[in-house]
Design an enzyme around this catalytic site. Sequence first.
Site, PDB file in Angstrom:
ATOM      1  N   HIS A 139       0.838  -1.211   0.000  1.00  0.00           N
ATOM      2  CA  HIS A 139       0.000   0.000   0.000  1.00  0.00           C
ATOM      3  C   HIS A 139       0.871   1.259   0.000  1.00  0.00           C
ATOM      4  CE1 HIS A 139      -3.540   2.306   0.223  1.00  0.00           C
ATOM      5  NE2 HIS A 139      -4.236   1.549   1.050  1.00  0.00           N
ATOM      6  N   ASP A 158      -7.890 -10.043 -18.780  1.00  0.00           N
ATOM      7  CA  ASP A 158      -7.786 -11.282 -19.552  1.00  0.00           C
ATOM      8  C   ASP A 158      -6.334 -11.472 -19.981  1.00  0.00           C
ATOM      9  OD1 ASP A 158      -7.906 -13.351 -21.346  1.00  0.00           O
ATOM     10  OD2 ASP A 158      -9.398 -12.430 -22.672  1.00  0.00           O
TER      11      ASP A 158
END
Length: 441
Positions: free
Chosen positions: A150, A365
């Site tokens: 983070h 994808d």
Amino acid sequence: MAFKIEIISREVIKPSHPTPEHLRIYKLSFIDQFAPAVYTPLLLFYPANDVVDKSQLLKKSLSETLTHFYPLAGRVKDNSIIKCNDDGAVYLEAHVNCHLTLILENPVADSLKILHPVNNNNQEEDCPVLLIQASFFACKGLAIGIAVSHKVGDSSTVTTFLKAWSAIALGCITEALKPKYVLSALYPPVEFLIKLPPVQQLKKSKSTIRRYVFNASKIAELKAKVASATVPWPTRVEAVLALLWKCAMAASRSKLGTCRPSAMTQMVNIRKRVVPPLPENSFGNFLGHFTAHEEGIRKTDLQHLVVQLRLGLDEYYEKHVKKLQEDAHLALGEAGKEIVNLLTNEDIDHYTCTSWCRFNIYDIDFGWGRPKWVFSFYEAAIDNSFMFLDTNDGEGVEAWLTLSEEDIPFLENNKELLSFASVNPMILISSTGSKILSSRL
């Protein structure tokens, strides 16, 4: 859910081209410095298909992607810089002794964590910035687990990286998917005199995680119910969040037998809210948060809560974002003080919400189709926290709630909530596509 996982390999993936000397030191922005030292996790599930060597494709394309996202191959130093010496990202490969359907027919957060590449979500000095775990199921299905520090980026940064990685795997990377390193110049780091406490210290009780799914038709009903003259067109996140906030307050009040003030803090991406707007592929943390308040009214109206959420958001955009551009240190200092006060105030019920909705994660994808399901969690999630994700049709909302064990029974028997949401429905994979079954309440 009983299944076993075996880690069969651990590699370090380095950028395909060495990082140039003038880029070897990447400065964190002032906003990055305020980010907790935890990993942002994400799991993407892909069913079996005819693509054979997925692992080699993932590793090769990851190496090429790290050339563009070179801080992800580095190590954070002293909460101020990333040493981009091409130390590399960690890539784990695992085998799972069950079919993917076993996971998807009854998703349980605690069981899914073993598919994630880190066991301890608290990131320490010199730890890898990026870890990947590719878990292959007995049916040839695949789960890709991602953990990004983070300290180097928020949800927008993580999804930008994933979209670029999958595009490179397909051989179609574009400039719009490459990161823009502008935030540290706009908000340069400062010398921190205070060591930020670990997120785990914010946990006060034994908590439980529950999953609720709101499909598109139920969200349409809910939005119609919560609409008002003040907010005639509520968003799906506002509608769902207002309902869950109301139900959480009712659970707290039933447990305690009294009405307590309540506050809801929601994280927001502010790249498009500054002047001039920043591109979505701006690398780093550029999150803000607003807080809506409810002053202990026994019968809370959903329309009222939506109005409170919208007013809190509008006020944040109008005042705080402007202040952030004028004096970032003052703005973040005030915001941090507000959050600390809320988290430490024993006389108020404070809830937080993080949403991954509208990041189009289901479009990722790598060459074997879209993911059938996406999951995120925080190992060190604080009490009373909500995590929202899109359903796999892009129209619904999956809500993961982390609440105290004492609050959960009241929530599970809330008739208003159950009239709109399904409790942990199974995810069906078929040859014609995927959908979430909502028949099990």
